[in-house]
Design a protein around this motif. Structure first.
Motif, PDB file in Angstrom:
ATOM      1  N   ASN A 162     -60.044  19.595  -0.475  1.00 14.24           N
ATOM      2  CA  ASN A 162     -59.350  19.366   0.783  1.00 14.24           C
ATOM      3  C   ASN A 162     -60.210  19.695   2.010  1.00 14.24           C
ATOM      4  N   LYS A 163     -61.516  19.856   1.816  1.00 13.77           N
ATOM      5  CA  LYS A 163     -62.354  20.388   2.889  1.00 13.77           C
ATOM      6  C   LYS A 163     -62.486  19.446   4.082  1.00 13.77           C
ATOM      7  N   ASP A 164     -62.362  18.150   3.878  1.00  9.20           N
ATOM      8  CA  ASP A 164     -62.526  17.209   4.990  1.00  9.20           C
ATOM      9  C   ASP A 164     -61.200  16.686   5.528  1.00  9.20           C
ATOM     10  N   SER A 165     -60.108  17.204   5.008  1.00 11.40           N
ATOM     11  CA  SER A 165     -58.787  16.714   5.427  1.00 11.40           C
ATOM     12  C   SER A 165     -57.824  17.884   5.514  1.00 11.40           C
ATOM     13  N   SER A 166     -56.604  17.584   5.868  1.00 14.81           N
ATOM     14  CA  SER A 166     -55.575  18.625   5.934  1.00 14.81           C
ATOM     15  C   SER A 166     -54.308  18.096   5.280  1.00 14.81           C
ATOM     16  N   TYR A 167     -54.402  17.837   3.976  1.00 14.51           N
ATOM     17  CA  TYR A 167     -53.257  17.318   3.251  1.00 14.51           C
ATOM     18  C   TYR A 167     -52.212  18.401   3.053  1.00 14.51           C
ATOM     19  N   ASN A 168     -50.981  17.987   2.869  1.00 11.74           N
ATOM     20  CA  ASN A 168     -49.882  18.932   2.716  1.00 11.74           C
ATOM     21  C   ASN A 168     -49.908  19.572   1.327  1.00 11.74           C
ATOM     22  N   LEU A 169     -49.854  20.904   1.299  1.00 11.88           N
ATOM     23  CA  LEU A 169     -49.877  21.643   0.045  1.00 11.88           C
ATOM     24  C   LEU A 169     -48.516  22.268  -0.196  1.00 11.88           C
ATOM     25  N   THR A 170     -47.992  22.109  -1.418  1.00 10.67           N
ATOM     26  CA  THR A 170     -46.693  22.679  -1.787  1.00 10.67           C
ATOM     27  C   THR A 170     -46.874  23.588  -2.985  1.00 10.67           C
ATOM     28  N   VAL A 171     -46.315  24.793  -2.909  1.00  2.00           N
ATOM     29  CA  VAL A 171     -46.329  25.680  -4.065  1.00  2.00           C
ATOM     30  C   VAL A 171     -45.118  25.342  -4.927  1.00  2.00           C
ATOM     31  N   LEU A 172     -45.357  24.969  -6.186  1.00  2.00           N
ATOM     32  CA  LEU A 172     -44.272  24.657  -7.116  1.00  2.00           C
ATOM     33  C   LEU A 172     -43.771  25.926  -7.785  1.00  2.00           C
TER      34      LEU A 172
END
Length: 237
Positions: A162-172
Motif C-alpha cells: 500500500n506504499k504508493d496509495s491509501s486504500y481502505n483497510l478493514t480489520v476483520l
C-alpha cells in the motif's frame, strides 16, 4: 460539515493540556502542531518528546466521517507501539466518544459536543446500541476477495503493498485484514494464527465438494484450503 482543517483548529486547542488516555498510563501532552511539516510534537507520560505524522489523524478523521466509528488499533494495523496516541488526541475532542465493541476500544463521531475539550467521555449504554448495530452491519458485509496473502509480518506486507496509495483497510478480526482497492479486495492473514503455509492463495467461491478439505474459521465464516496444480487455494462459500 466539518473539514480536516476544522479538525486541526480544534486539535490546536488541546496544545499544552494534559490529555488522559482511554488506556490508563498512556497520558500525553500535545506540545505543538507543525502543519507545514505535517507533524505533531507529543510528550508522553514518561516525559519523552517525539514527533508523529498528521497523516494518521487525517486518515482516521476520514474514516470517522465515512463510517462514524473506528477501531484505531485495527485501522492503523499495528503501526508502532504508541498508536494509542492519535486515539487519545481524537478522544479528547468534544464530539468524539469512546465505547467497547467485542472487547475492543472504538472511537465514535457523535457530530455534537457532549464533553469539554481535553476530556474523555465513554458513550452511555443506550447510545452504544445504535453504534454497535452500525458496526455490526459494516462488519457483516461480505467481502469479495481476489486472493489471500498469508504472512508472518502483516504490517510490513500491507505497508509494502500500500506504499504508493491509501486504500481502505478493514480489520476483520485479530490477524485478518481486508485491503479494498478500486476493482478488488485483498485478504491478509497471519500464518501463525491460522496455521497456514506462507504464500499467495487465489480465492475461489463455491458451495460444494469442499467440506472434506481442511478448514479455518475467518470472521465467523468457514474457509477451506485446497490445492490446484500444486498451488494452494482458499475456498469461500
Amino acid at each position: 460539515m466539518m473539514t480536516y482543517n476544522d479538525l486541526l483548529k480544534d486539535i490546536e486547542k488541546l496544545v499544552g493540556l494534559h490529555l488522559h488516555s482511554i488506556r490508563p498510563g498512556a497520558e500525553l501532552t500535545v506540545e505543538a502542531i507543525e502543519r507545514e511539516k505535517c507533524s505533531l510534537s507529543l510528550r508522553n507520560a514518561q516525559g519523552n518528546l517525539r514527533k508523529r505524522s498528521l497523516d494518521e489523524i487525517r486518515n482516521l478523521w476520514s474514516e470517522l466521517q465515512k463510517k462514524r466509528i473506528v477501531h484505531v488499533d485495527g485501522f492503523l494495523h499495528g503501526s508502532g507501539s504508541s498508536r494509542n496516541q492519535p486515539e487519545t488526541i481524537l478522544a479528547n475532542l468534544p464530539y468524539i466518544e469512546w465505547l467497547k465493541y467485542n472487547g475492543k476500544k472504538h472511537l465514535a463521531y457523535v457530530e455534537k459536543s457532549t464533553h469539554e475539550f481535553g476530556t474523555l467521555r465513554e458513550m452511555n449504554p443506550v447510545e452504544q446500541i445504535g453504534f454497535c448495530e452500525l458496526l455490526s452491519k459494516i462488519q457483516s458485509n461480505l467481502h469479495r476477495f481476489s486472493y489471500a496473502v498469508v504472512t508472518n509480518d502483516i504490517k510490513q506486507c500491507i505497508d509494502d503493498f500500500n506504499k504508493d496509495s491509501s486504500y481502505n483497510l478493514t480489520v476483520l478480526e485479530q490477524g485478518a485484514y481486508a485491503l479494498s482497492m478500486p476493482n478488488s479486495e485483498v485478504l491478509f492473514l497471519s500464518a501463525n494464527k491460522y496455521k497456514l503455509p506462507k504464500g499467495v492463495y487465489p480465492i475461489l467461491y463455491c458451495n460444494h465438494n469442499v467440506k472434506s478439505f481442511s478448514s479455518i474459521i475467518l470472521n465467523n465464516r468457514s474457509c477451506y484450503i485446497g490445492e490446484i496444480n500444486e498451488i494452494n487455494v482458499l475456498y469461500m462459500e
